[in-house]
Design a protein around this motif. Structure first.
Motif, PDB file in Angstrom:
ATOM      1  N   MET A 136      -4.420   6.151   4.986  1.00 63.25           N
ATOM      2  CA  MET A 136      -3.123   5.585   4.605  1.00 63.25           C
ATOM      3  C   MET A 136      -1.967   6.205   5.398  1.00 63.25           C
ATOM      4  SD  MET A 136      -1.414   3.512   2.723  1.00 63.25           S
ATOM      5  CE  MET A 136      -1.800   3.084   1.039  1.00 63.25           C
ATOM      6  N   ARG A 195       1.669  -5.831   2.337  1.00 63.89           N
ATOM      7  CA  ARG A 195       0.580  -4.989   1.831  1.00 63.89           C
ATOM      8  C   ARG A 195      -0.473  -4.799   2.920  1.00 63.89           C
ATOM      9  NH1 ARG A 195      -2.335  -7.272  -2.425  1.00 63.89           N
ATOM     10  NH2 ARG A 195      -1.952  -9.302  -1.520  1.00 63.89           N
ATOM     11  N   CYS A 236      -1.929  -2.250   3.870  1.00 63.58           N
ATOM     12  CA  CYS A 236      -3.012  -1.315   3.520  1.00 63.58           C
ATOM     13  C   CYS A 236      -4.157  -2.050   2.829  1.00 63.58           C
ATOM     14  CB  CYS A 236      -2.484  -0.176   2.656  1.00 63.58           C
ATOM     15  SG  CYS A 236      -1.365  -0.686   1.356  1.00 63.58           S
ATOM     16  N   CYS A 237      -3.824  -3.020   1.972  1.00 61.95           N
ATOM     17  CA  CYS A 237      -4.877  -3.792   1.303  1.00 61.95           C
ATOM     18  C   CYS A 237      -5.722  -4.516   2.345  1.00 61.95           C
ATOM     19  CB  CYS A 237      -4.274  -4.813   0.337  1.00 61.95           C
ATOM     20  SG  CYS A 237      -4.491  -4.384  -1.393  1.00 61.95           S
ATOM     21  N   PHE A 293      -7.792  -1.651   4.124  1.00 62.53           N
ATOM     22  CA  PHE A 293      -8.735  -0.861   3.306  1.00 62.53           C
ATOM     23  C   PHE A 293      -9.653  -1.715   2.441  1.00 62.53           C
ATOM     24  CE2 PHE A 293      -5.110   2.398   3.281  1.00 62.53           C
ATOM     25  CZ  PHE A 293      -5.554   2.941   4.473  1.00 62.53           C
ATOM     26  N   LYS A 294      -9.166  -2.866   2.001  1.00 59.79           N
ATOM     27  CA  LYS A 294      -9.948  -3.598   1.002  1.00 59.79           C
ATOM     28  C   LYS A 294     -10.454  -4.965   1.461  1.00 59.79           C
ATOM     29  CE  LYS A 294      -8.045  -1.441  -3.041  1.00 59.79           C
ATOM     30  NZ  LYS A 294      -7.576  -1.627  -4.403  1.00 59.79           N
ATOM     31  N   CYS A 352      -5.163   2.860  -6.190  1.00 66.08           N
ATOM     32  CA  CYS A 352      -4.615   3.791  -5.208  1.00 66.08           C
ATOM     33  C   CYS A 352      -3.435   4.555  -5.821  1.00 66.08           C
ATOM     34  CB  CYS A 352      -4.105   3.024  -3.999  1.00 66.08           C
ATOM     35  SG  CYS A 352      -5.378   2.062  -3.196  1.00 66.08           S
ATOM     36  N   CYS A 388       0.468   3.300  -5.421  1.00 66.13           N
ATOM     37  CA  CYS A 388       0.383   1.941  -4.863  1.00 66.13           C
ATOM     38  C   CYS A 388       1.727   1.222  -5.008  1.00 66.13           C
ATOM     39  CB  CYS A 388      -0.708   1.162  -5.609  1.00 66.13           C
ATOM     40  SG  CYS A 388      -0.698  -0.597  -5.222  1.00 66.13           S
ATOM     41  N   PRO A 389       2.203   0.575  -3.936  1.00 67.51           N
ATOM     42  CA  PRO A 389       3.492  -0.126  -4.031  1.00 67.51           C
ATOM     43  C   PRO A 389       3.485  -1.277  -5.041  1.00 67.51           C
ATOM     44  CG  PRO A 389       2.407  -0.601  -1.939  1.00 67.51           C
ATOM     45  CD  PRO A 389       1.624   0.495  -2.595  1.00 67.51           C
ATOM     46  N   LEU A 390       2.312  -1.718  -5.444  1.00 67.03           N
ATOM     47  CA  LEU A 390       2.247  -2.825  -6.412  1.00 67.03           C
ATOM     48  C   LEU A 390       2.320  -2.321  -7.856  1.00 67.03           C
ATOM     49  CD1 LEU A 390      -0.710  -4.880  -4.880  1.00 67.03           C
ATOM     50  CD2 LEU A 390       1.711  -5.031  -4.370  1.00 67.03           C
TER      51      LEU A 390
HETATM   52  S1  SF4 Z   1      -4.076  -1.354  -3.904  1.00 65.53           S
HETATM   53 FE1  SF4 Z   1      -1.971  -0.846  -3.331  1.00 65.53          FE
HETATM   54  S2  SF4 Z   1      -2.013   1.100  -2.129  1.00 65.53           S
HETATM   55 FE2  SF4 Z   1      -4.137   0.313  -2.384  1.00 65.53          FE
HETATM   56  S3  SF4 Z   1      -4.509  -0.732  -0.486  1.00 65.53           S
HETATM   57 FE3  SF4 Z   1      -3.739  -2.323  -1.936  1.00 65.53          FE
HETATM   58  S4  SF4 Z   1      -1.459  -2.353  -1.783  1.00 65.53           S
HETATM   59 FE4  SF4 Z   1      -2.253  -0.547  -0.684  1.00 65.53          FE
END
Ligand code: SF4
Length: 311
Positions: A99, A115, A117-118, A121-122, A233, A236-238
């Protein structure tokens, strides 16, 4: 107590998904595992269904230590049973990342509107497979009006197509042997080996999930005993402001790591000709305050996003 028809429907959905994965992809169903309560229920249902599957955990690099511990403990048990359970490590532009590195490379903190990072990472991990997720309608308004099965739509909810379990069961009955029988999007998706998603517990409420965990003595992430209602996370910004404040208290070292990353990000922005010293981003601490405050979300949306490293 969880209604038995919900359990049966979830198990049937997993069996249908496994059959599609075997018949069309020649690969096992992937059960995704986050270390949260929904994924523990999903995993237990997959084990009870008798299907063959593998388990994947996407490392976000900002998971709580308690989550990492729970994932490791669960994966050891799965591997002891001969189940392929593996972690996906994040990479960006072909290099491993985390991150804090990503913030510097992107030149902006991740926000509700961006977003990135999502997606790193996801969402970029298990593609072109049949994937089981622990997504539930009760989790948020955004997750309502979907169905148990869906296509991926490149992660865009508006492009994804949703299908009931009954529909999928019907259209896949003869789909493998009779090409001309069904001209349905989900069958076409399977024929092209594109991503298909099954959400077996889509219709489960929060109390269904907890009842199932308690009735089946499932070991869960200790964060729930520390007052956490959702596991995800850190910072997390959300997340809601109150959730971020709790994260700052529970995990003070993450605040420091984010501030350090924002400082490095500002240095790189400066090298690229961006002068932030007179605005809301005069230093790493200031960026962190801007980032963490809900009242600044509107500002996050209207901020000058030029020069952002778009993936
Ligand atoms: S859940 Fe939140 S911090 Fe984690 S990867 Fe998605 S937006 Fe980013």
């Amino acid at each position: 107590m969880v209604n038995s028809s919900k359990i049966e429907k979830a198990i049937e959905s997993l069996r249908i998904a496994e059959k599609i994965a075997n018949d069309f992809y020649n690969k096992p169903l992937v059960v995704t595992y986050s270390g949260g309560k929904d994924s523990d229920v999903l995993l237990d249902l997959a084990l009870k269904s008798g299907i063959k599957f593998e388990v994947s955990h996407s490392v976000t690099t900002v998971d709580a230590p308690q989550t990492n511990k729970h994932v490791n403990r669960t994966f050891k048990k799965l591997r002891d049973q001969g189940i392929n359970a593996y972690k996906r490590l994040p990479s960006y532009k072909g290099e491993s990342t985390n991150m804090f590195d990503l913030i510097v490379k992107k030149g902006i903190p991740p926000t509700r509107m961006i977003r990135y990072c999502c997606s790193v990472f996801k969402e970029s991990t298990e593609k072109n497979r049949v994937i089981a997720l622990g997504v539930r309608s009760a989790e948020s308004r955004n997750r309502k009006n979907r169905e148990v099965f869906s296509t991926w739509g490149n992660g865009n909810r508006n492009k994804a197509k949703y299908f009931s379990k009954e529909h999928v069961e019907e259209v896949f009955k003869d789909a493998k042997s009779h090409d001309e029988v069904w001209d349905c999007v989900i069958v076409t998706t399977a024929r092209k080996n594109k991503t298909i998603i099954v959400n077996p517990i889509y219709e489960w409420s929060d109390s269904d999930v907890w009842d199932y965990i308690n009735e089946n003595n499932i070991e869960y992430n200790e964060l729930y005993n520390m007052g956490y209602k959702r596991v995800g996370c850190i910072l997390c910004p959300l997340a809601k402001r109150s959730e971020k404040q709790r994260d700052m208290i529970t995990f003070p070292s993450y605040r420091k790591r984010y501030i350090k990353a924002f400082e490095k990000m500002l240095e790189v922005r400066k090298q690229k000709g961006k002068d932030d010293t007179t605005g809301a981003w005069k230093d790493g601490e200031a960026v962190f305050r801007w980032w963490i405050e809900d009242k600044n979300v509107e500002g996050q949306m209207s901020f000058d996003f030029t020069n952002i490293d778009k993936e």
